[in-house]
Motif scaffolding. Sequence first.
Motif, short mmCIF file in Angstrom:
data_model
loop_
_atom_site.label_atom_id
_atom_site.label_comp_id
_atom_site.label_asym_id
_atom_site.label_seq_id
_atom_site.Cartn_x
_atom_site.Cartn_y
_atom_site.Cartn_z
N PRO A 20 -0.80 -5.51 14.86
CA PRO A 20 -2.10 -5.98 14.36
C PRO A 20 -2.99 -4.86 13.82
N ASP A 21 -2.71 -3.60 14.23
CA ASP A 21 -3.54 -2.51 13.72
C ASP A 21 -2.79 -1.71 12.64
N ALA A 22 -1.89 -2.38 11.93
CA ALA A 22 -1.09 -1.69 10.90
C ALA A 22 -1.98 -1.07 9.83
N ALA A 23 -1.51 0.09 9.30
CA ALA A 23 -2.13 0.72 8.14
C ALA A 23 -1.31 0.30 6.92
N LEU A 83 2.99 0.03 6.18
CA LEU A 83 3.51 -0.84 5.13
C LEU A 83 2.88 -0.47 3.80
N ALA A 84 3.70 -0.40 2.78
CA ALA A 84 3.21 -0.26 1.40
C ALA A 84 3.67 -1.48 0.62
N ILE A 85 2.72 -2.20 0.05
CA ILE A 85 3.06 -3.34 -0.82
C ILE A 85 2.88 -2.84 -2.25
N LEU A 86 4.00 -2.71 -2.96
CA LEU A 86 3.95 -2.04 -4.26
C LEU A 86 4.49 -2.94 -5.37
N GLY A 87 4.03 -2.64 -6.58
CA GLY A 87 4.62 -3.23 -7.78
C GLY A 87 5.36 -2.13 -8.53
N LEU A 88 6.03 -2.53 -9.59
CA LEU A 88 6.82 -1.58 -10.37
C LEU A 88 6.25 -1.48 -11.78
N GLY A 89 5.83 -0.27 -12.14
CA GLY A 89 5.32 -0.07 -13.50
C GLY A 89 6.45 -0.18 -14.50
N PRO A 90 6.10 -0.55 -15.73
CA PRO A 90 7.14 -0.71 -16.75
C PRO A 90 7.87 0.60 -17.06
N LEU A 131 6.17 7.26 -0.07
CA LEU A 131 7.59 7.31 0.32
C LEU A 131 7.76 7.43 1.83
N ALA A 132 6.73 7.97 2.49
CA ALA A 132 6.81 8.13 3.95
C ALA A 132 6.43 6.85 4.70
N ALA A 133 6.03 5.80 3.97
CA ALA A 133 5.64 4.55 4.64
C ALA A 133 6.80 4.05 5.50
N LYS A 134 6.46 3.51 6.65
CA LYS A 134 7.52 3.05 7.56
C LYS A 134 8.26 1.86 6.96
N GLU A 135 7.56 1.10 6.14
CA GLU A 135 8.20 -0.02 5.45
C GLU A 135 7.56 -0.14 4.06
N THR A 179 12.38 -2.82 1.08
CA THR A 179 12.84 -4.15 0.70
C THR A 179 12.33 -4.42 -0.71
N VAL A 180 13.23 -4.77 -1.59
CA VAL A 180 12.84 -5.16 -2.94
C VAL A 180 12.94 -6.66 -3.02
N LEU A 181 11.84 -7.30 -3.34
CA LEU A 181 11.86 -8.74 -3.58
C LEU A 181 11.76 -8.94 -5.08
N ALA A 182 12.82 -9.47 -5.65
CA ALA A 182 12.86 -9.66 -7.11
C ALA A 182 13.16 -11.11 -7.41
N ASP A 183 12.56 -11.62 -8.46
CA ASP A 183 12.98 -12.96 -8.85
C ASP A 183 14.17 -12.87 -9.80
#
Length: 248
Positions: free
Chosen positions: A34-37, A134-141, A194-198, A236-240
């Motif tokens: 619950p106290d995730a960064a 946790l890092a929630i990232l997108g991918l630049g073109p 890159l050092a993010a745990k997830e 984890t890569v989530l791709a459609d």
Amino acid sequence: MNPAHTIDLVVLEDYAALSRVGAARVAELFRAKPDAAVVVATGNTPMGLYRELAAKRAARVFGPGELKVFQLDAYLGLAPDDPRSLYRWTKEAFLDPLGIQPQQVVKLPGDSPDPAAACRAYDDAVVRAGGFDLAILGLGPNGHLGFNEPPSQPTDKTRVVSLSEASLESNARYWGGQGRVPKQALTAGMNVLLAAKEIVLLVSGAHKRDVLVQALAGPVTPDLPASYLQTSSKVTVLADRAAWDEHG
Ligand code: GLP
């Protein structure tokens, strides 16, 4: 360089499924810690995930009260209330719908009188938080992560960068023209990301297909910063299907 780790690639039917699965994963992590960064991207791709996450928060699947949220990137010189401010976008898409309070947020202040010092302060705050959970990232073109433009080294810290032509062009669609896109930005550094745990990388649409293949299966190179995800520990890569068609 030999990739040290395997990337978990999950291919979903469409954007709605990607958003649902992404939100389930993030909510699970927030329940467990619950106290995730967490560092969160703007851009179009994560918006569906954030909407799903807000619904889960409303349904009390997790409580947001102890999360620590870090802004991923910011245009240089824009005040937080500028319509183009990425802080404002983060606030409207993530912070407010989740009920995150101002004291839980670490900004990248694009309008700081001393942006270099602000970047150092940001990295210090990441260290104090024990790194990103946790890092929630997108991918630049062009393969950028945040605004870590090519070429970026995996050791690059949070810093001021000049935006590439590709990024100015792709960001133009957010603000109604390239002339409205600031030419410089602050970005969370490659090293802290890159050092993010997830890391959850969200990729949607056929226009990301080539860059996604390069990022996951091409050489690990500063010319495609996202390729360093191949060296990161839990990605984890989530791709459609539009972005990754196993049969195509
Ligand atoms: C933008 C942002 C990134 C974002 C990426 C992809 O330039 N700096 O943080 O993840 O490009 O954007 P989108 O999801 O709109 O394709």
